[in-house]
Design a protein around this motif. Structure first.
Motif, PDB file in Angstrom:
ATOM      1  N   GLN A   1       0.826  -1.205   0.000  1.00 53.37           N
ATOM      2  CA  GLN A   1       0.000   0.000   0.000  1.00 53.37           C
ATOM      3  C   GLN A   1       0.859   1.254   0.000  1.00 53.37           C
ATOM      4  OE1 GLN A   1      -3.387   0.060  -0.437  1.00 53.37           O
ATOM      5  NE2 GLN A   1      -2.941   2.220  -0.781  1.00 53.37           N
ATOM      6  N   GLU A   2       1.988   1.181   0.691  1.00 57.06           N
ATOM      7  CA  GLU A   2       2.898   2.333   0.709  1.00 57.06           C
ATOM      8  C   GLU A   2       3.448   2.603  -0.677  1.00 57.06           C
ATOM      9  OE1 GLU A   2       6.531   4.480   0.619  1.00 57.06           O
ATOM     10  OE2 GLU A   2       6.550   2.287   0.481  1.00 57.06           O
ATOM     11  N   LEU A   3       3.762   1.522  -1.439  1.00 68.03           N
ATOM     12  CA  LEU A   3       4.263   1.693  -2.804  1.00 68.03           C
ATOM     13  C   LEU A   3       3.172   2.281  -3.704  1.00 68.03           C
ATOM     14  CD1 LEU A   3       6.453   1.360  -4.935  1.00 68.03           C
ATOM     15  CD2 LEU A   3       5.675  -0.999  -5.287  1.00 68.03           C
ATOM     16  N   ILE A   4       1.951   1.821  -3.547  1.00 65.91           N
ATOM     17  CA  ILE A   4       0.840   2.365  -4.329  1.00 65.91           C
ATOM     18  C   ILE A   4       0.666   3.859  -4.037  1.00 65.91           C
ATOM     19  CG2 ILE A   4      -1.676   2.316  -4.590  1.00 65.91           C
ATOM     20  CD1 ILE A   4      -1.498  -0.743  -4.208  1.00 65.91           C
TER      21      ILE A   4
ATOM     22  N   ARG B   1      -2.399  -1.540  -9.801  1.00 67.02           N
ATOM     23  CA  ARG B   1      -3.493  -2.059  -8.992  1.00 67.02           C
ATOM     24  C   ARG B   1      -3.104  -3.351  -8.285  1.00 67.02           C
ATOM     25  NH1 ARG B   1      -8.125   0.611 -10.085  1.00 67.02           N
ATOM     26  NH2 ARG B   1      -8.062   2.000 -11.899  1.00 67.02           N
ATOM     27  N   ARG B   2      -2.066  -4.000  -8.832  1.00 60.66           N
ATOM     28  CA  ARG B   2      -1.567  -5.224  -8.205  1.00 60.66           C
ATOM     29  C   ARG B   2      -0.054  -5.155  -8.179  1.00 60.66           C
ATOM     30  NH1 ARG B   2      -3.846 -10.938  -8.607  1.00 60.66           N
ATOM     31  NH2 ARG B   2      -2.811 -10.724  -6.619  1.00 60.66           N
TER      32      ARG B   2
END
Length: 512
Positions: free
Chosen positions: A459-462, A476-477
């Motif tokens: 989530q941090e990378l997103i 998204r993945r």
């Protein structure tokens, strides 16, 4: 003049000049030329004729260089083959190229034996023993050290270079002596190479960049050649320091590995005049770190295609200062455009197909008239690469046509997202692919390799990406892998990633 003639000329003009070092085996230009002539005359005695195809299935070595120039001097056609291929893949190239002979390292004898099954290809082995009816290299060498009695012209065919085959069966791009000379000439001009250059050959010589841009160009100049059979980052750094290497070419993954050496800053790399990179995109962040490590801003992005020899566009040091991240402009003897489907030039900033025209473009795909017709139109090579051009004429490659992702009706170009991923401190290697998605059509998917000891919160990378990219471009993945599949030229095999990640996604759905 034909390519082998440049070596002969150097042997006459400066026979005692140092030419090659590989694993302690050294040659002057006079000694190298005599070794080439002994093999060339031996091949003639075996019955190899002008125009016949001879494959090389070898790692980097002085024997590779000797074999290449021997084949060239007798007017035969060199077919360099990736030694990492399977027997079935090798057999396809042997058959498709009409090869009559292969020169092979002893460690690959079994692969070649399986690949020769059902063909008439004869094998010459570099080693102490040869089985399965093969011939030993030392036993076919002639005592005749004179120039072979074959008249070779610059219009005679010299090479069949097989494409990397990232999407299917490779195609053989056919070149004559004149075109390959022009390929080397573009490097002499674009990179301002000099006769006192010291070349370090790390990338595979069966790949067109290391072979045509630097091995052949270096021999034409009469430079020094240091050949490494295998790439190891520490050994490469040691060689630069010990041999005072002036010219380095490496694929981005090699630069990445060299920068991971813990004491890289302790090596004396000050002899380097210029660094070239190519064969795969090099993220700007990796370029910046490499400039710091090698203590020079003389970096060149060589963005070319096998079908152009390789040739295409390049970004020089000034371009790196002002336009880092762009692919560059057309080099010497080359024209480049970005066009719409109808062949008209795109507007600045608009994505279209990257096309090339020039003196280095292949003659054809060998024995593939339909593919040749599709690629060569009105004198232009249609590359299948998507690109944009800015108002100053700088071109930026953004994706392969087949790799472009359409998510929610929006085009996503993988290179744009990958650049952002490389800025994250935990990521060592990265690729963006599209996976089928019921809602979006395709889902932007990141496959990453982490630096040693690094941890990553997905989530941090997103969120990291969301700060720098439009929402529809954000992955998204995210899949974390130990390594990414690459071919010998450093290109990521995205079709393999799509297959693997698709399978993993389907497994997850079946479990649910």
């Amino acid at each position: 003049m034909h390519i082998g003639g440049f070596l002969a000329q150097n042997a006459r003009n400066f026979p005692e000049r140092f030419a090659v070092d590989c694993e302690g085996r050294t040659y002057t230009y006079g000694e190298l030329n005599r070794a080439v002539n002994r093999l060339a005359n031996g091949l003639i005695s075996l019955g190899v004729k002008k125009g016949e195809k001879v494959a090389l299935f070898m790692k980097n070595s002085d024997y590779f260089m000797i074999s290449f120039f021997a084949i060239a001097k007798i007017g035969a056609v060199v077919v360099p083959v990736n030694f990492r291929l399977t027997p079935d893949e090798v057999q396809y190239i042997f058959t498709q190229s009409d090869a009559v002979l292969v020169l092979c390292d002893s460690e690959f004898e079994d692969t070649v034996y399986k690949a020769r099954n059902g063909t008439d290809v004869q094998a010459i082995i570099f080693g102490n023993t040869a089985g399965q009816g093969n011939l030993l290299y030392n036993n076919i060498l002639s005592h005749n050290e004179n120039e072979p009695d074959v008249e070779v012209f610059e219009q005679d065919d010299l090479e069949i270079l097989y494409t990397s085959g990232t999407t299917g069966r490779p195609k053989g791009a056919l070149f004559d002596h004149n075109k390959i000379f022009k390929v080397s000439l573009t490097m002499l001009v674009n990179m301002e190479l000099k006769k006192d250059e010291r070349f370090l050959h790390l990338a595979p010589l069966f790949h067109s960049a290391q072979l045509n841009l630097f091995m052949i160009a270096g021999v034409i100049l009469g430079g020094r050649h240091y050949i490494h059979r295998d790439f190891h980052p520490v050994t490469a750094l040691q060689a630069i320091q010990e041999h005072k290497i002036t010219h380095l070419f490496a694929v981005p993954a090699m630069y990445n590995f060299m920068l991971q050496v813990p004491n890289v800053t302790e090596y004396d790399l000050s002899s380097i005049r210029r660094c070239g990179y190519g064969a795969a995109p090099m993220p700007p962040e990796l370029v910046r770190k490499s400039i710091t490590a090698f203590k020079t801003d003389q970096f060149y992005n060589l963005c070319g295609l096998t079908e152009a020899g390789p040739g295409g566009i390049f970004l020089d040091p000034e371009g790196h200062e002002l336009h880092l991240g762009k692919s560059g402009k057309a080099g010497f003897l080359t024209e480049a455009r970005v066009v719409y489907e109808n062949g008209e030039d795109v507007s600045p900033g608009t994505v279209g197909e990257f096309i090339l025209r020039g003196e280095t473009i292949m003659k054809e795909y060998y024995k593939k008239p339909e593919e040749t017709k599709a690629a060569l139109k009105n004198g232009w090579l249609y590359t299948g690469d998507l690109a944009s051009m800015d108002e100053e004429g700088y071109i930026t490659l953004v994706d392969r046509k087949k790799d472009m992702i359409i998510s929610g009706g929006e085009n996503v170009y993988s290179a744009e997202v990958e650049v952002i991923l490389y800025e994250h401190p935990a990521i060592l290697d990265a690729a963006i692919i599209g996976l089928p998605d019921e809602v979006w059509g395709e889902a932007v998917t990141a496959v990453v390799v982490l630096k040693e000891g690094a941890l990553l919160d997905e989530q941090e990378l997103i969120n990291f990406c969301r700060q720098k990219l439009a929402g529809y471009k954000v992955p998204r993945r995210i899949f974390i892998e130990k390594q990414l599949p690459r071919n010998a030229s450093g290109k990521i095999l995205k079709y393999q990633l799509r297959q693997k990640m698709n399978a993993l996604t389907n497994e997850e759905h079946s479990v649910k």
